[in-house]
Design an enzyme around this catalytic site. Structure first.
Site, mmCIF file in Angstrom:
data_model
loop_
_atom_site.group_PDB
_atom_site.id
_atom_site.type_symbol
_atom_site.label_atom_id
_atom_site.label_comp_id
_atom_site.label_asym_id
_atom_site.label_seq_id
_atom_site.Cartn_x
_atom_site.Cartn_y
_atom_site.Cartn_z
ATOM 1 N N SER A 95 -3.867 -6.386 -2.587
ATOM 2 C CA SER A 95 -3.773 -6.822 -1.575
ATOM 3 C C SER A 95 -3.468 -5.938 -0.454
ATOM 4 C CB SER A 95 -2.466 -8.377 -1.810
ATOM 5 O OG SER A 95 -2.544 -9.124 -0.243
ATOM 6 N N ASP A 223 -11.167 -15.548 -4.330
ATOM 7 C CA ASP A 223 -10.004 -14.924 -3.699
ATOM 8 C C ASP A 223 -10.043 -16.430 -2.413
ATOM 9 O OD1 ASP A 223 -8.436 -14.108 -3.161
ATOM 10 O OD2 ASP A 223 -8.639 -12.123 -3.521
ATOM 11 N N HIS A 252 -7.204 -14.308 -6.182
ATOM 12 C CA HIS A 252 -6.339 -12.946 -5.764
ATOM 13 C C HIS A 252 -5.277 -12.902 -7.009
ATOM 14 C CE1 HIS A 252 -5.153 -10.395 -2.457
ATOM 15 N NE2 HIS A 252 -3.646 -11.351 -2.657
#
Length: 281
Positions: A95, A223, A252
């Site tokens: 991320s 995601d 995610h």
């Protein structure tokens, strides 16, 4: 729990396990070293050294009032690497950590890093601009931050199921979901908001174009936090030599839901060394 101090006096927490070639894990926004609990034992068993950093304002690190811009965060990562005198590093970043890894490579060079893995990373550029029409509108950022400030626990709780894409059959217990939300809430609210804002505004396209070490890009098609068309697929075009993987049922939180597959893909990438593996979109 060891700590080290960076140039502005901030004390940062890190963890260091095992021996062998180091894998440096760069955590997601709002999360800290504990998020890698499904990766660390696997890589230790395969003979690697695992190093994990709690970024400033996160986990057990200090909560200063400044330093949440990407340059400072990448400098903090560099300071840890130099503190431990690490070489032949595999950077594994999730991320917002992907932006920190990319900025580290462009700002501090690739001399110590042998390869890098971008997992569900929020690069190359999230903000919509004239030369980045695929990006997201500024108004969306401000609306998100307003919700975040109003009821931070609810903000995370509302997104938890989508984070793990449980609607696609990923088996994640309510207890695990609650635990990950609790980890996110452990970050200093101010720090979390500032990292979120700076990541949204930062253009990582020049950084990614400079990546010459072997690279792995892994992204979940489902995601909801880092839409694949805005992030993973565009990152692939900027690092054309990268090994690229899409997980059709992953969100995610693929480091949890697809841990076995992800660990195997990272290990195969590390062992191939030169990044010559064939793309499997």
């Amino acid at each position: 729990m060891p700590f080290f101090q960076v140039s502005d006096g901030t004390r940062l927490s890190y963890e260091d396990y095992g021996a062998g070639a180091p894998v440096v894990f760069v955590s997601s926004w709002a999360l800290h070293a504990d998020m890698w609990e499904y990766q660390v034992p696997f890589f230790l068993e395969h003979g690697f050294r695992c190093v994990l950093l709690d970024r400033r304002g996160h986990g057990r690190s200090d909560r200063p009032s400044s330093g949440y811009d990407v340059n400072t965060r990448s400098d903090d990562l560099a300071a840890l690497i130099e503190h431990l005198n690490l070489w032949d590093i595999t950077l594994v970043a999730h991320s917002a950590g992907g932006g920190e890894a990319a900025r580290y490579l462009s700002r501090h060079g690739e001399e110590r890093v042998s390869r890098v893995a971008f997992l569900a990373s929020t690069v190359p550029f999230l903000k919509r601009t004239e030369d980045n029409p695929e990006g997201l509108p500024e108004a969306g950022l401000e609306a998100t931050l307003a919700q975040f400030r109003k009821d931070r626990p609810k903000w995370f709780a509302d997104r938890a199921q989508g984070y793990f894409a449980t609607h696609l059959g990923n088996d994640v217990s309510p207890a695990l979901v609650e635990n990950e939300v609790r980890r996110c809430l452990s970050a200093a609210p101010f720090a979390a908001a500032e990292v979120f804002r700076s990541t949204f505004h930062e253009d990582f396209r020049p950084d990614l174009r400079q990546v010459t070490v072997p690279a792995l890009i892994v992204h979940g098609v489902a995601d909801q936090s880092a839409l694949i068309d805005v992030t993973g697929r565009r990152t692939r075009k900027l690092i054309p030599h990268a090994v690229y993987r899409e997980y059709p049922t992953a969100g995610h939180g693929l480091y949890v839901t697809h841990a076995e597959q992800l660990n195997a893909d990272i290990l195969a990438f590390v062992n191939s060394y030169d990044g010559s593996d064939v793309d499997e979109s």
